[in-house]
Write an enzyme that holds these catalytic residues in place. Structure first.
Site, mmCIF file in Angstrom:
data_model
loop_
_atom_site.group_PDB
_atom_site.id
_atom_site.type_symbol
_atom_site.label_atom_id
_atom_site.label_comp_id
_atom_site.label_asym_id
_atom_site.label_seq_id
_atom_site.Cartn_x
_atom_site.Cartn_y
_atom_site.Cartn_z
ATOM 1 N N GLU A 162 15.998 -22.305 25.913
ATOM 2 C CA GLU A 162 17.043 -21.658 25.122
ATOM 3 C C GLU A 162 16.525 -20.364 24.521
ATOM 4 O O GLU A 162 15.384 -20.285 24.075
ATOM 5 C CB GLU A 162 17.479 -22.620 24.009
ATOM 6 C CG GLU A 162 18.649 -22.130 23.186
ATOM 7 C CD GLU A 162 19.098 -23.163 22.165
ATOM 8 O OE1 GLU A 162 19.217 -22.810 20.974
ATOM 9 O OE2 GLU A 162 19.307 -24.325 22.562
ATOM 10 N N CYS B 45 14.141 -26.594 21.548
ATOM 11 C CA CYS B 45 13.136 -26.322 20.527
ATOM 12 C C CYS B 45 11.854 -27.046 20.910
ATOM 13 O O CYS B 45 11.901 -28.117 21.507
ATOM 14 C CB CYS B 45 13.652 -26.821 19.173
ATOM 15 S SG CYS B 45 12.589 -26.404 17.810
ATOM 16 N N ILE B 46 10.714 -26.437 20.571
ATOM 17 C CA ILE B 46 9.434 -27.036 20.945
ATOM 18 C C ILE B 46 8.421 -26.803 19.834
ATOM 19 O O ILE B 46 8.403 -25.742 19.213
ATOM 20 C CB ILE B 46 8.930 -26.461 22.295
ATOM 21 C CG1 ILE B 46 7.638 -27.140 22.735
ATOM 22 C CG2 ILE B 46 8.759 -24.951 22.219
ATOM 23 C CD1 ILE B 46 7.245 -26.809 24.166
ATOM 24 N N TYR C 83 -1.381 -29.314 24.693
ATOM 25 C CA TYR C 83 -0.168 -30.126 24.569
ATOM 26 C C TYR C 83 1.105 -29.291 24.718
ATOM 27 O O TYR C 83 2.112 -29.777 25.237
ATOM 28 C CB TYR C 83 -0.152 -30.870 23.235
ATOM 29 C CG TYR C 83 -1.148 -32.001 23.165
ATOM 30 C CD1 TYR C 83 -1.197 -32.978 24.154
ATOM 31 C CD2 TYR C 83 -2.037 -32.101 22.098
ATOM 32 C CE1 TYR C 83 -2.103 -34.016 24.088
ATOM 33 C CE2 TYR C 83 -2.955 -33.150 22.027
ATOM 34 C CZ TYR C 83 -2.978 -34.101 23.022
ATOM 35 O OH TYR C 83 -3.887 -35.137 22.960
ATOM 36 N N GLY C 84 1.091 -28.060 24.231
ATOM 37 C CA GLY C 84 2.272 -27.201 24.375
ATOM 38 C C GLY C 84 2.603 -26.945 25.837
ATOM 39 O O GLY C 84 3.760 -27.015 26.252
#
Length: 448
Positions: free
Chosen positions: A348, A314-315, A326-327
């Protein structure tokens, strides 16, 4: 999969709280409304309504759940909405309601409670049974149109069947928390998050930005901050470059922090499954550091042991910090960890629409940069070994870019320099660089 650098516009809904002599002094909010929201219209003289119009309006109210109508949004324009829920106003008459609406042109993150005066009652459409409506609509659609609608409808929920998707949307249809205060930011939330029942009556929550404990009242947060010893996430600092730090938090060692992080993240991720058993995960918290401490910017999580070679579960980049690269940094960091583990990795599945877009951009930039510099032939296996990107992801990326052909039983990469430059330009900037020399980290298995 989570949100990654969503476009910065009014829907992000975050603003900086004004400075105070005490860093946590009470702030009563902007009485003129949240930035980007239209202020109350000035009083105007309107034509007198006829009795017939008044009777028609009265017969419509209260609007039924499922009603479609035009609603004035924060851009002061009217947009089509569907009424998802209604509730009686606390200090209104017996027939005065406010309505929770979904803007049919936009993502669910913009769903909100609106007052009757924001709705154009002249545009009300008759409530139609949705099953009948879907059946009639599907008969009028071409197969291609229907597939596009279906793909949009299940955005981020590709793993759910139709029944499970309906159950998910019913359970999460109304945002329970409207805003949160985290550090120096007040942030409008996007989605429902299943906080414990005692928080059901809260529209706003106050988070400690270091331990992520959440409270109902500002006064509780102020008392907590006097006692909280943390000035950074409760884990090991594994990276520091300039003012950026990354902390690794073990969900088993810091269970409450991990659960609080999941509650917080769910407010901004529609499709995230909330894991109460955080023991199986490692959390990587990216922070901006100053003399007050290390302030969370975003994070990603990964399973300690993944049979599918997932290097990221998860992000999320928090709304105030989006559109700053930043992502992309978090994605790049997850692959640097995979290189340290001498493994190939992949995020995932399913990927959200924004997640897929960000990963495609990362894969494109990394792969094409190598192809531009490399002399002679190179295989997909060699690219995978160099980048830690899974071979399947390399193959689909190059196929999407039409840089790969199938000849004589094998895939051949066609790397024309001008074509590579065009694709690199379209992929955009790479964001913040990960300085690998600043990464001090031992893989989890070796730690054990």
């Amino acid at each position: 999969m989570g949100s990654i650098d969503t476009p910065k516009n009014p829907e992000n809904g975050s603003r900086t709280l004004p400075p105070a002599t005490d860093a946590y002094a009470t702030y009563d909010g902007d009485k003129n409304g949240i930035d980007g929201m239209p202020t109350r219209a000035t009083e105007m003289t309107l034509p007198v309504e006829s009795e017939a119009i008044k009777k028609r309006r009265a017969s419509m109210l209260p609007l039924e759940v499922g009603t479609r109508v035009l609603c004035r949004w924060r851009d002061c324009k009217y947009h089509p909405v569907k009424v998802i829920e209604r509730r009686k106003m606390q200090f209104g008459g017996s027939n005065e309601y406010e309505y929770y609406v979904h803007y049919t042109e936009f993502n669910r993150r913009l769903d909100e409670w609106v007052k009757l005066e924001q709705l154009d009652l002249e545009s009300v459409e008759t409530v139609v049974d949705e099953k009948v409506e879907d059946k009639v609509t599907s008969l009028k659609m071409t197969r291609h149109q229907k597939r596009k609608i279906d793909e949009t409808h299940v955005e981020g929920h590709e793993e759910l069947d139709a029944a499970s998707l309906r159950e998910h949307e019913e359970f999460t249809k109304v945002k329970n928390i409207a805003t949160i205060e985290l550090g120096r930011y007040e942030i409008e939330t996007w989605y429902f998050s299943p906080f414990p029942p005692e928080y059901n009556d809260c529209l706003r929550l106050y988070f400690c930005e270091f331990c992520l404990n959440f409270m109902k009242r500002k006064e509780q947060l102020q008392r907590h901050m006097k006692k909280c010893d943390l000035k950074h996430p409760p884990g090991d600092e594994i990276y520091r470059s300039g003012t950026l730090s990354m902390f690794e938090v073990d969900g088993k060692k810091n269970k409450v922090y991990g659960q609080n992080l999941c509650y917080l993240a769910k407010l901004f991720l529609d499709h995230k499954t909330l894991y109460y058993d955080v023991d199986l995960f490692l959390f990587y918290i990216l922070c901006e550091c100053d003399d007050r401490g290390c302030h969370m910017v975003g994070y990603f999580s990964k399973e300690k042991h993944s049979e599918e070679s997932y290097n990221l579960a998860c992000i999320l980049t928090l709304p105030p910090y989006q559109r700053k690269g930043y992502g992309k940094f978090l994605i790049a960091f997850s692959y640097e960890l995979s290189k340290k583990e001498s493994k190939v990795g992949t995020p995932e599945r399913p990927l959200s629409d924004l997640g897929l877009l960000s990963y495609r951009g990362y894969w494109t930039r990394v792969l094409l940069d190598i192809l531009k510099r490399h002399k002679g032939n190179i295989s997909i296996k060699e690219l995978s070994d160099m980048t830690a990107i899974k071979a399947e992801d390399i193959l689909t990326t190059l196929q999407t870019l039409e840089l790969i052909q199938y000849r004589k039983g094998q895939h051949v990469i066609c790397a024309d320099p001008k074509v590579l430059d065009r694709h690199l330009k379209a992929a955009g900037r790479g964001g913040l660089e990960v300085d690998v020399s600043k990464l001090i980290w031992t893989p989890y298995k070796e730690q054990g």
